[in-house]
Design an enzyme around this catalytic site. Sequence first.
Site, PDB file in Angstrom:
ATOM      1  N   CYS A 116      55.594  -7.525  -0.141  1.00 20.75           N
ATOM      2  CA  CYS A 116      56.155  -8.501   0.803  1.00 20.75           C
ATOM      3  C   CYS A 116      56.807  -9.694   0.109  1.00 20.75           C
ATOM      4  O   CYS A 116      57.609 -10.398   0.713  1.00 20.75           O
ATOM      5  CB  CYS A 116      55.082  -8.988   1.763  1.00 20.75           C
ATOM      6  SG  CYS A 116      54.350  -7.660   2.700  1.00 20.75           S
ATOM      7  N   HIS A 253      57.799 -15.449   5.065  1.00 15.30           N
ATOM      8  CA  HIS A 253      57.542 -14.026   5.291  1.00 15.30           C
ATOM      9  C   HIS A 253      56.770 -13.901   6.594  1.00 15.30           C
ATOM     10  O   HIS A 253      55.800 -14.627   6.826  1.00 15.30           O
ATOM     11  CB  HIS A 253      56.738 -13.454   4.124  1.00 15.30           C
ATOM     12  CG  HIS A 253      56.160 -12.112   4.420  1.00 15.30           C
ATOM     13  ND1 HIS A 253      56.927 -11.072   4.905  1.00 15.30           N
ATOM     14  CD2 HIS A 253      54.900 -11.631   4.312  1.00 15.30           C
ATOM     15  CE1 HIS A 253      56.153 -10.018   5.093  1.00 15.30           C
ATOM     16  NE2 HIS A 253      54.919 -10.336   4.745  1.00 15.30           N
ATOM     17  N   ASN A 283      55.673  -7.349  10.838  1.00 15.40           N
ATOM     18  CA  ASN A 283      55.761  -7.560   9.391  1.00 15.40           C
ATOM     19  C   ASN A 283      56.661  -6.474   8.793  1.00 15.40           C
ATOM     20  O   ASN A 283      56.266  -5.319   8.741  1.00 15.40           O
ATOM     21  CB  ASN A 283      54.349  -7.496   8.804  1.00 15.40           C
ATOM     22  CG  ASN A 283      54.329  -7.753   7.301  1.00 15.40           C
ATOM     23  OD1 ASN A 283      55.361  -7.702   6.638  1.00 15.40           O
ATOM     24  ND2 ASN A 283      53.145  -8.016   6.766  1.00 15.40           N
TER      25      ASN A 283
HETATM   26  N1  ACO Z   1      42.891  -4.019  18.190  1.00 16.18           N
HETATM   27  C1  ACO Z   1      41.661  -4.324  18.615  1.00 16.18           C
HETATM   28  N2  ACO Z   1      40.667  -4.635  17.759  1.00 16.18           N
HETATM   29  C2  ACO Z   1      40.946  -4.629  16.444  1.00 16.18           C
HETATM   30  C3  ACO Z   1      42.226  -4.312  15.945  1.00 16.18           C
HETATM   31  C4  ACO Z   1      43.219  -3.987  16.895  1.00 16.18           C
HETATM   32  N3  ACO Z   1      44.483  -3.681  16.524  1.00 16.18           N
HETATM   33  N4  ACO Z   1      42.203  -4.401  14.603  1.00 16.18           N
HETATM   34  C5  ACO Z   1      40.962  -4.748  14.246  1.00 16.18           C
HETATM   35  N5  ACO Z   1      40.189  -4.881  15.365  1.00 16.18           N
HETATM   36  C6  ACO Z   1      38.786  -5.232  15.449  1.00 16.18           C
HETATM   37  C7  ACO Z   1      38.006  -4.846  14.237  1.00 16.18           C
HETATM   38  O1  ACO Z   1      37.646  -3.484  14.276  1.00 16.18           O
HETATM   39  C8  ACO Z   1      36.812  -5.757  14.341  1.00 16.18           C
HETATM   40  O2  ACO Z   1      35.932  -5.208  15.273  1.00 16.18           O
HETATM   41  P1  ACO Z   1      34.339  -5.262  15.023  1.00 16.18           P
HETATM   42  O3  ACO Z   1      34.003  -6.724  15.030  1.00 16.18           O
HETATM   43  O4  ACO Z   1      33.813  -4.502  16.182  1.00 16.18           O
HETATM   44  O5  ACO Z   1      34.111  -4.609  13.703  1.00 16.18           O
HETATM   45  C9  ACO Z   1      37.386  -7.024  14.958  1.00 16.18           C
HETATM   46  O6  ACO Z   1      38.656  -6.646  15.526  1.00 16.18           O
HETATM   47  C10 ACO Z   1      37.604  -8.126  13.954  1.00 16.18           C
HETATM   48  O7  ACO Z   1      38.274  -7.581  12.809  1.00 16.18           O
HETATM   49  P2  ACO Z   1      38.878  -8.510  11.710  1.00 16.18           P
HETATM   50  O8  ACO Z   1      39.603  -7.673  10.695  1.00 16.18           O
HETATM   51  O9  ACO Z   1      37.833  -9.444  11.206  1.00 16.18           O
HETATM   52  O10 ACO Z   1      39.915  -9.318  12.603  1.00 16.18           O
HETATM   53  P3  ACO Z   1      40.783 -10.559  12.241  1.00 16.18           P
HETATM   54  O11 ACO Z   1      40.583 -11.650  13.182  1.00 16.18           O
HETATM   55  O12 ACO Z   1      40.695 -10.879  10.768  1.00 16.18           O
HETATM   56  O13 ACO Z   1      42.261 -10.014  12.521  1.00 16.18           O
HETATM   57  C11 ACO Z   1      44.104  -9.180  11.274  1.00 16.18           C
HETATM   58  C12 ACO Z   1      42.733  -8.884  11.822  1.00 16.18           C
HETATM   59  C13 ACO Z   1      45.066  -9.429  12.418  1.00 16.18           C
HETATM   60  C14 ACO Z   1      44.576  -7.989  10.458  1.00 16.18           C
HETATM   61  C15 ACO Z   1      44.022 -10.445  10.405  1.00 16.18           C
HETATM   62  O14 ACO Z   1      42.964 -10.329   9.487  1.00 16.18           O
HETATM   63  C16 ACO Z   1      45.269 -10.676   9.637  1.00 16.18           C
HETATM   64  O15 ACO Z   1      46.315 -10.891  10.199  1.00 16.18           O
HETATM   65  N6  ACO Z   1      45.178 -10.691   8.291  1.00 16.18           N
HETATM   66  C17 ACO Z   1      46.310 -10.892   7.474  1.00 16.18           C
HETATM   67  C18 ACO Z   1      46.907  -9.584   7.281  1.00 16.18           C
HETATM   68  C19 ACO Z   1      48.305  -9.711   6.901  1.00 16.18           C
HETATM   69  O16 ACO Z   1      49.047 -10.507   7.434  1.00 16.18           O
HETATM   70  N7  ACO Z   1      48.671  -8.879   5.966  1.00 16.18           N
HETATM   71  C20 ACO Z   1      49.938  -8.820   5.518  1.00 16.18           C
HETATM   72  C21 ACO Z   1      50.194  -9.976   4.567  1.00 16.18           C
HETATM   73  S1  ACO Z   1      50.670  -9.398   3.102  1.00 16.18           S
HETATM   74  C22 ACO Z   1      51.873  -8.395   3.520  1.00 16.18           C
HETATM   75  O17 ACO Z   1      52.718  -8.769   4.285  1.00 16.18           O
HETATM   76  C23 ACO Z   1      51.881  -7.006   2.980  1.00 16.18           C
END
Ligand code: ACO
Length: 326
Positions: A116, A253, A283
Site C-alpha cells: 500500500c 492511503h 482499500n
Molecule cells: N463483519 C462482521 N464482523 C466482523 C467482520 C466483518 N466483516 N470482520 C471481523 N469481524 C468480527 C471479528 O470476527 C470479531 O468477532 P469476535 O469478537 O466474535 O471474535 C470482531 O468483529 C472484532 O474483530 P476485530 O478484528 O478486533 O475488529 P476491529 O474493530 O479491529 O475491526 C478491522 C477490524 C476493520 C479490520 C480493523 O482492525 C482495521 O481496519 N484494521 C486496519 C486494517 C487495515 O486498514 N489494513 C490495511 C492497511 S495496510 C494496507 O492497506 C495493506
Amino acid sequence: MTRVLRSVVTGVGGYLPDEIVTNDDLAKVVDTSDEWIVERTGIRTRRRAAPDQAVSDLAVEAAKRALAAAGRTPADIDLIIVATTTPDLTFPATATIVQRKLGAPIGIAFDVQAVCSGFVYALSVADGFVTRGRSRCCLVIGAETMTRLMDWTDRGTCVLFGDGAGAVVLEPQGGEGTIVDRGLLGFALRADGTKQDLLYVDGGPSTNGQVGKLRMQGNQVFRHAVVNISEAVTAAAADAGVEVSSVDWFIPHQANQRILEGVARRLGIDEKKVVTTVGEHANTSAASIPLAMAQAVEDGRIKPGQLLLLEAMGGGLTWGACVLRL
Ligand code: ACO
C-alpha cells in the site's frame, strides 16, 4: 534563475473498473453486514475488475488519462514505474506490459513493490531519475486488483479491499530550491520487516509456488497505523521545510476511515482538508492515493500551486509520506 531541478506532477488520472460491489453483496458471501462494515471502516462500496481485465489494463486506462491531462502522448514517455502488489505475471514487470499496451518507445520500465506504500515509494524513486535529468517524461502508476488476493471466507479482510488504478506524469522543471517551487519537495520512507506477520500474502514463486491469499491481523495493523503514519508525515514535512499546518490537502492511503480520522486528529489537521474516497473505493492498496488525487483534481478541489501531503502504510510493514506542490 534555476537552482535545482524539481519533478513536477503535470497530469493526474484515475480509472475504476465498472462493477460496483456493495456491502450487501458481500453479506451474501460472508457473515457480515452493511452496518458493521460502515461503522468499523467507512466503506460502502468497492470496484471489482472484470475477469478479463488484468492490472495492466487498469494501469493503461489511468495512464492515458494522466497523459491527456499533461498534454503528453505515449511517445513522450521515457520511464514507467508501476507500483503494484498484484502484477499480471510473476515476470515480466507490469510496467513493461503497460509500455507495450500504451505503445511507448524503448525506455526504462520496472515495478516497485511496497504494497500500500508503493505509490509513495515509486514517486521517490522517480524523483531520483527526474531531478538528475535522467527522465524527461515519467509515468508513475499505482494499480491493483486486490480482489484477486482475497480469501472469500475471511470476513475480516475480504470486505476491505477493491480494484483500481491511478497515475501521474512527472516532468522536470527548474526551481529556486525553496518551498514555493512546484514539484516534489520532501519524503520520509520507512520499513520494519519484523512486522511481516501482521499483513502478508501466504504465497509466492520461491516458497509454495502459489499466488496466495491476503492474511492480516487487522487490529494489530490498526494499532501501528496512526502512530507510524503520523511520524512519517511529520518527517516528510520537515524534509520539505514546511509546516504540516500549511498543507492545503492531505491525500492519505485509503485503508480505513477510522485510520484517516485518527491521523488527522493526532496531527491537528482540519478534516475538511482530507481527501477521502475510502467509502466508495475501499482499500485499493498502491492505487488509492493517485485515485484520490485524480478525483480531487478533476472535481476542482485541488488547484495548481497548492501544497499536498500524501501518506501511506502497508504490508512489510512499509510506510511513508511525501510533500509536493502541484
Ligand atoms: N463483519 C462482521 N464482523 C466482523 C467482520 C466483518 N466483516 N470482520 C471481523 N469481524 C468480527 C471479528 O470476527 C470479531 O468477532 P469476535 O469478537 O466474535 O471474535 C470482531 O468483529 C472484532 O474483530 P476485530 O478484528 O478486533 O475488529 P476491529 O474493530 O479491529 O475491526 C478491522 C477490524 C476493520 C479490520 C480493523 O482492525 C482495521 O481496519 N484494521 C486496519 C486494517 C487495515 O486498514 N489494513 C490495511 C492497511 S495496510 C494496507 O492497506 C495493506
